[in-house]
Design a protein around this motif. Structure first.
Motif, mmCIF file in Angstrom:
data_model
loop_
_atom_site.group_PDB
_atom_site.id
_atom_site.type_symbol
_atom_site.label_atom_id
_atom_site.label_comp_id
_atom_site.label_asym_id
_atom_site.label_seq_id
_atom_site.Cartn_x
_atom_site.Cartn_y
_atom_site.Cartn_z
ATOM 1 N N LEU A 84 0.852 -1.186 0.000
ATOM 2 C CA LEU A 84 0.000 0.000 0.000
ATOM 3 C C LEU A 84 0.889 1.238 0.000
ATOM 4 O O LEU A 84 1.896 1.276 0.702
ATOM 5 C CB LEU A 84 -0.881 0.032 1.248
ATOM 6 N N ARG A 85 0.499 2.230 -0.767
ATOM 7 C CA ARG A 85 1.229 3.495 -0.748
ATOM 8 C C ARG A 85 0.696 4.313 0.424
ATOM 9 O O ARG A 85 -0.436 4.782 0.408
ATOM 10 C CB ARG A 85 1.048 4.224 -2.066
ATOM 11 N N MET A 86 1.527 4.465 1.427
ATOM 12 C CA MET A 86 1.123 5.078 2.680
ATOM 13 C C MET A 86 0.625 6.515 2.467
ATOM 14 O O MET A 86 -0.424 6.895 3.005
ATOM 15 C CB MET A 86 2.304 5.072 3.665
ATOM 16 N N ARG A 87 1.347 7.294 1.704
ATOM 17 C CA ARG A 87 0.961 8.693 1.494
ATOM 18 C C ARG A 87 -0.365 8.801 0.748
ATOM 19 O O ARG A 87 -1.239 9.580 1.129
ATOM 20 C CB ARG A 87 2.067 9.407 0.729
ATOM 21 N N SER A 143 -3.227 7.772 3.033
ATOM 22 C CA SER A 143 -3.452 8.783 4.064
ATOM 23 C C SER A 143 -4.199 9.990 3.508
ATOM 24 O O SER A 143 -5.149 10.482 4.122
ATOM 25 C CB SER A 143 -2.123 9.250 4.661
ATOM 26 N N ILE A 144 -3.774 10.468 2.351
ATOM 27 C CA ILE A 144 -4.419 11.637 1.749
ATOM 28 C C ILE A 144 -5.861 11.311 1.354
ATOM 29 O O ILE A 144 -6.782 12.089 1.619
ATOM 30 C CB ILE A 144 -3.601 12.149 0.550
ATOM 31 N N ALA A 150 -4.629 5.848 8.899
ATOM 32 C CA ALA A 150 -4.441 5.152 7.621
ATOM 33 C C ALA A 150 -2.959 4.903 7.356
ATOM 34 O O ALA A 150 -2.586 3.840 6.847
ATOM 35 C CB ALA A 150 -5.061 5.958 6.481
ATOM 36 N N ALA A 151 -2.110 5.860 7.701
ATOM 37 C CA ALA A 151 -0.671 5.678 7.504
ATOM 38 C C ALA A 151 -0.144 4.534 8.366
ATOM 39 O O ALA A 151 0.644 3.695 7.902
ATOM 40 C CB ALA A 151 0.070 6.967 7.821
ATOM 41 N N LEU A 152 -0.584 4.491 9.618
ATOM 42 C CA LEU A 152 -0.157 3.403 10.501
ATOM 43 C C LEU A 152 -0.690 2.055 10.019
ATOM 44 O O LEU A 152 0.017 1.041 10.068
ATOM 45 C CB LEU A 152 -0.617 3.679 11.934
#
Length: 103
Positions: free
Chosen positions: A20-23, A26-27, A90-92
């Motif tokens: 998963l692309r964390m950024r 998250s956005i 979401a980032a975590l």
């Protein structure tokens, strides 16, 4: 030639599809949470009694005696809190998922 392009894309997707692309996550989560929060606040501002009755039935608690006044300050503070909080969550989640995903 078209086939080679699709084969390369398939190899690329299969190699990177478990991460998963964390950024990005998250956005996207912050944007969706901000929109849902805004709709919720509008519902409370436009029809406070109906909103409290609706949320009372969802939460199984009597909220009808609560008076909720929405100000610009409370709206901005809540929007920032929920959007940034959900983005961090979401980032975590993405980081944990990526650490547990097969390599």
């Amino acid at each position: 030639m078209l086939s080679n392009t699709h084969e390369r894309e398939d190899r690329h997707l299969s190699r990177n599809s478990t991460k998963l692309r964390m950024r990005s996550l998250s956005i996207a989560t912050a944007i969706v949470t901000g929109l849902v929060y805004t709709v919720c606040v509008l519902f409370i501002a436009v029809a406070p009694k109906a909103a409290m009755a609706f949320f009372s039935s969802i939460l199984h608690i009597d909220l009808s005696s609560l008076a909720r006044v929405v100000t610009w300050g409370s709206f901005i503070a809540g929007l920032l809190f929920w959007s940034l909080g959900s983005a961090l969550y979401a980032a975590l989640l993405a980081r944990l998922y990526n650490s547990l995903a097969p390599r």
